[in-house]
Scaffold this active site. Structure first.
Site, short mmCIF file in Angstrom:
data_model
loop_
_atom_site.label_atom_id
_atom_site.label_comp_id
_atom_site.label_asym_id
_atom_site.label_seq_id
_atom_site.Cartn_x
_atom_site.Cartn_y
_atom_site.Cartn_z
N CYS A 2 2.84 31.64 31.29
CA CYS A 2 3.31 32.29 32.50
C CYS A 2 4.81 32.52 32.40
O CYS A 2 5.54 31.71 31.85
CB CYS A 2 3.04 31.51 33.79
SG CYS A 2 1.31 31.18 34.09
N ARG A 27 4.37 35.83 27.56
CA ARG A 27 4.02 34.48 28.00
C ARG A 27 2.66 34.43 28.69
O ARG A 27 2.13 33.34 28.97
CB ARG A 27 5.07 33.95 28.96
CG ARG A 27 6.47 34.00 28.41
CD ARG A 27 7.45 33.51 29.43
NE ARG A 27 7.26 32.10 29.67
CZ ARG A 27 7.86 31.15 28.99
NH1 ARG A 27 8.70 31.46 28.02
NH2 ARG A 27 7.63 29.89 29.26
N TRP A 74 -0.78 33.55 32.85
CA TRP A 74 -1.81 33.13 31.89
C TRP A 74 -2.61 32.07 32.64
O TRP A 74 -2.11 30.97 32.90
CB TRP A 74 -1.18 32.55 30.63
CG TRP A 74 -2.17 32.22 29.57
CD1 TRP A 74 -2.69 33.06 28.64
CD2 TRP A 74 -2.76 30.95 29.31
NE1 TRP A 74 -3.56 32.38 27.82
CE2 TRP A 74 -3.63 31.08 28.21
CE3 TRP A 74 -2.64 29.69 29.91
CZ2 TRP A 74 -4.38 30.03 27.70
CZ3 TRP A 74 -3.39 28.63 29.40
CH2 TRP A 74 -4.24 28.82 28.31
N ASN A 100 5.44 28.29 36.72
CA ASN A 100 4.93 28.17 35.35
C ASN A 100 4.70 26.70 35.10
O ASN A 100 5.62 25.89 35.26
CB ASN A 100 5.96 28.73 34.37
CG ASN A 100 5.61 28.41 32.93
OD1 ASN A 100 4.44 28.35 32.57
ND2 ASN A 100 6.62 28.19 32.11
N GLY A 101 3.48 26.34 34.70
CA GLY A 101 3.19 24.93 34.42
C GLY A 101 1.88 24.51 35.04
O GLY A 101 1.07 25.37 35.44
N GLU A 467 -3.16 29.70 7.41
CA GLU A 467 -2.38 30.60 8.26
C GLU A 467 -3.03 32.00 8.29
O GLU A 467 -3.15 32.61 9.35
CB GLU A 467 -0.94 30.69 7.73
CG GLU A 467 -0.15 31.93 8.11
CD GLU A 467 0.14 32.07 9.59
OE1 GLU A 467 -0.20 31.15 10.37
OE2 GLU A 467 0.67 33.13 9.98
N LYS A 471 -4.42 33.87 11.66
CA LYS A 471 -3.93 35.18 12.11
C LYS A 471 -5.09 36.15 12.30
O LYS A 471 -5.12 36.91 13.25
CB LYS A 471 -2.94 35.71 11.08
CG LYS A 471 -1.83 36.49 11.66
CD LYS A 471 -0.57 35.70 11.84
CE LYS A 471 -0.69 34.50 12.75
NZ LYS A 471 0.51 33.71 12.79
N GLU A 474 -7.02 35.22 15.45
CA GLU A 474 -6.21 35.41 16.64
C GLU A 474 -6.15 36.86 17.10
O GLU A 474 -6.27 37.13 18.29
CB GLU A 474 -4.79 34.91 16.29
CG GLU A 474 -3.83 34.84 17.42
CD GLU A 474 -2.48 34.26 16.98
OE1 GLU A 474 -2.21 34.18 15.76
OE2 GLU A 474 -1.70 33.90 17.86
N HIS A 490 -17.56 21.44 -1.29
CA HIS A 490 -17.99 20.30 -0.48
C HIS A 490 -18.64 20.74 0.83
O HIS A 490 -18.77 19.92 1.75
CB HIS A 490 -16.79 19.37 -0.21
CG HIS A 490 -16.25 18.76 -1.47
ND1 HIS A 490 -16.94 17.80 -2.19
CD2 HIS A 490 -15.11 18.99 -2.17
CE1 HIS A 490 -16.23 17.47 -3.27
NE2 HIS A 490 -15.12 18.17 -3.28
N LYS A 585 2.15 33.69 24.05
CA LYS A 585 3.10 33.34 23.00
C LYS A 585 3.62 31.91 23.14
O LYS A 585 3.69 31.17 22.17
CB LYS A 585 4.27 34.32 23.08
CG LYS A 585 5.34 34.12 22.02
CD LYS A 585 4.93 34.74 20.72
CE LYS A 585 5.96 34.62 19.64
NZ LYS A 585 5.33 34.71 18.30
C1 AGP Z 1 0.57 31.82 15.89
O1 AGP Z 1 0.20 33.08 15.51
C2 AGP Z 1 0.10 31.39 17.19
N1 AGP Z 1 0.37 32.30 18.23
C3 AGP Z 1 0.31 29.93 17.54
O2 AGP Z 1 -0.47 29.20 16.66
C4 AGP Z 1 1.74 29.38 17.52
O3 AGP Z 1 2.21 29.29 16.21
C5 AGP Z 1 1.71 27.99 18.18
O4 AGP Z 1 1.33 28.13 19.51
C6 AGP Z 1 3.03 27.27 18.08
O5 AGP Z 1 4.04 27.94 18.77
P1 AGP Z 1 5.55 27.51 18.60
O6 AGP Z 1 5.94 27.74 17.20
O7 AGP Z 1 6.29 28.35 19.56
O8 AGP Z 1 5.62 26.04 18.95
#
Ligand code: AGP
Length: 590
Positions: A2, A27, A74, A100-101, A467, A471, A474, A490, A585
């Site tokens: 948020c 956000r 959010w 926010n929170g 990673e 991605k 996501e 395994h 984000k």
């Molecule tokens: C990455 O593509 C993601 N959006 C997510 O995993 C992100 O890296 C994670 O939330 C950590 O965020 P930060 O680096 O701001 O702590």
């Protein structure tokens, strides 16, 4: 998650707040709203949807008055509906709050308020805040006192901004564990979730937990947790560092991938003395623990290999959401490195609080200046890669790995050599991104309808496999797994079938031949092998060519084409790579 923003000043507030709100959309983007005050009346507009769509329909920027607050959501408590969108109000619609929170004890507070006759319109935790303020006002408290008292009733984490009809031209803002910045500009004052959303501010102040900011058009006062007036230090804000736009790119994500070489160069601009001092602290510490989430954690895992291989320093990486379950073994002889692009991630902050309480030394690797995490740390290493707006982290990860590379070499007293190597790498990366674009678009076209993707690698390349899989999940919503190549046999090998794409990251380093063997095992089960390497191999059905670089730098160069692959697969599948569903984000909730 948020985003919240408020402005009071000499100019009309709604357009200013709307412009800031757009910058906060990373956000959260499932609903948005605004409230403004003019001549004894509050005006509201809110709805489910993205800011631009809501603005088109409801003309948010047309709200009257010189004082306004706004929110982009959010959802945590309550579905994505107009009722649950912020701002929320008291019974008389005379107090409006954006938050926010998470208010952990909202149910208990809500029941108590309902017993006192308050009527609630939403399912949110936030709505208890205006009703609590209303209740304290009834008891004869001032707006400031009522807001402070209300905040002290809240358990959990919050940053909220509030306006009231009874105090025209004034905005109150307060935080606990969630980000809040106060901006002082030429024509007014701001409160917001981050500095990116502030416009024309000459200085900023970061309130500490429990401190109340009282904004007027011509200045800001601060009260401490006891309600006593305090002086807060302000810092100047170089607005050039906070400007961002997509330039000629269709999406921020592509722009940010293309900025990966520049991110590496920026990461090398560091104070060698600080790196050397911290490198010595790392070597001396009885134990070193790195904590992070998501992509930042994968960068940390690469860092772990670098510390071990380059500097013979073993450390562990603990997922921040699991950190508390290890916190008993964190003590004064532990050095904890927290890695976070935003510096706001709730799980990381929670872990660092525990580590600090146990006496550990805290070093953070952060992109966002003035973030909550940076202010909690003994030392901060900034990435300096500029704002990262797309929800998917790309250039920040490359920067984080560069910082780990510099730290590892600083442990060997070879900081300058490392910085030099990184600058050469940045040039190679530029060529790699240019050289692979068309082939990756073709690959994305070929696999756009696939439902499963696998990525394998060994050693310090294996976090890149994870990673790349993250991605892809996501932003394209394709199921993907990334794992150390040796683990395939395994269990996961059972899922490999005719045509299943398996990306084999096998640069020409000490992992090459074992990784190729694992690729051959997958191919024998019908896998379509996409090789990422500096040397071609008959195993590959498709070759993503990367240059030959220093063995410890392969992760930084091989991740870029895989970021591109995820991006183009998202485009081919018609999803929005900048704003993936269900995500945000900054993850400011636990
Ligand atoms: C990455 O593509 C993601 N959006 C997510 O995993 C992100 O890296 C994670 O939330 C950590 O965020 P930060 O680096 O701001 O702590």
């Amino acid at each position: 998650m948020c985003g919240i923003i408020g402005y009071t000043g000499k100019n009309r507030a709604a357009p200013i707040v709307l412009q800031g709100l757009r910058k906060l959309e990373y956000r959260g983007y499932d609903s948005a709203g605004m409230a403004s005050a003019l001549n004894g009346a509050l005006y509201f507009k809110k709805a489910a949807g993205k800011i631009d769509d809501i603005d088109k329909k409801y003309e948010l920027g047309e709200l009257p008055g010189n004082t306004a607050i706004a929110h982009t959501r959010w959802a945590t408590h309550g579905g994505v509906t107009q009722e649950n969108a912020h701002p929320h109000t008291d019974c008389k619609n005379s107090i409006a709050v954006v938050h926010n929170g998470i208010v952990d004890n909202y149910q208990e507070l809500r029941s108590a308020l309902i017993r006192k006759g308050h009527v609630f319109d939403s399912e949110t935790d936030t709505e208890v805040i205006p009703h609590l303020i209303e209740e304290y006002l009834k008891e004869g408290n001032t707006f400031e006192q009522a807001t402070r008292l209300a905040s002290q009733k809240l358990e959990g984490s919050y940053a909220f901004i509030v306006i009231s009809l009874d105090t025209p031209g004034r905005i109150l803002a307060i935080r606990k564990d969630n980000p809040l910045v106060i901006g002082i500009g030429r024509h007014g004052t701001f409160a917001a979730s981050d500095t990116l959303s502030l416009q024309e501010c000459e200085s900023v102040v970061f309130p500490d937990d429990g401190e109340l900011a009282i904004l007027r058009s011509d200045g800001v006062d601060f009260l401490d947790i006891e309600g006593e007036q305090i002086e807060k230090e302000s810092s100047t804000l170089d607005m050039n560092n906070y400007q961002y736009d997509k330039g000629s790119y269709e999406y921020f994500m592509l722009k940010e991938i293309m900025e990966e070489p520049q991110a590496i160069r920026a990461a090398t601009i560091q104070d060698e003395q600080i790196f050397t001092r911290l490198a010595m602290d790392i070597l001396r510490a009885r134990q070193v623990v790195i904590t992070a989430c998501g992509t930042s954690r994968y960068a940390a895992l690469v860092g772990r290999y670098l510390f071990s291989d380059v500097a013979k320093k073993f450390c562990d990486v603990v997922m921040a959401s699991e950190f508390e379950y290890f916190s008993k073994s964190i003590d004064g002889s532990t050095l904890v490195i927290a890695v976070s692009q935003s510096g706001e991630t709730a799980d990381v902050i929670e872990g660092i609080k525990r580590a600090k309480a146990n006496g550990a030394q805290i070093v953070s690797i952060v992109n966002r200046y003035g973030s909550v995490l940076s202010r909690m740390s003994d030392d901060v290493l900034y990435l300096g890669c500029g704002p990262e707006v797309a929800v998917a982290a790309t250039k920040s990860m490359v920067s984080q790995m560069a910082i780990f590379y510099l730290l590892a070499y600083a442990m060997r007293n070879e900081f300058k050599i490392a910085a030099n190597n990184l600058r050469h790498l940045a040039d190679e990366l530029e060529r790699t991104l240019k050289g692979n674009g068309k082939g990756i678009v073709r690959l994305a076209e070929a696999f756009k309808d696939i439902e499963d993707f696998y990525y394998v690698a060994r050693g310090m390349n294996s976090p890149i496999a994870s990673e790349a899989a993250l991605k892809l999940k996501e932003i394209s919503y394709i199921h993907a797994e990334g794992l150390p190549a040796g683990e395939l046999k395994h269990g996961t090998l059972a899922l490999i079938d005719d045509g299943t794409p398996v990306v084999v990251l096998c640069p020409n380093d000490n992992t090459f031949s074992d990784t190729i063997s694992n690729g051959i095992e997958a191919k024998a089960r019908g896998a379509y092998i996409i090789g990422v390497s500096d040397i071609e191999h008959e195993l590959f059905d498709f070759w993503i060519k990367i240059p030959h670089v220093d063995g410890f730098l392969y992760p930084l160069i091989s991740v870029a084409p895989l970021h591109l692959l995820a991006y183009y697969l998202a485009l081919k599948r018609g999803t929005d790579p900048d704003k993936p569903r269900n995500l945000a984000k900054s993850v400011t909730v636990k």
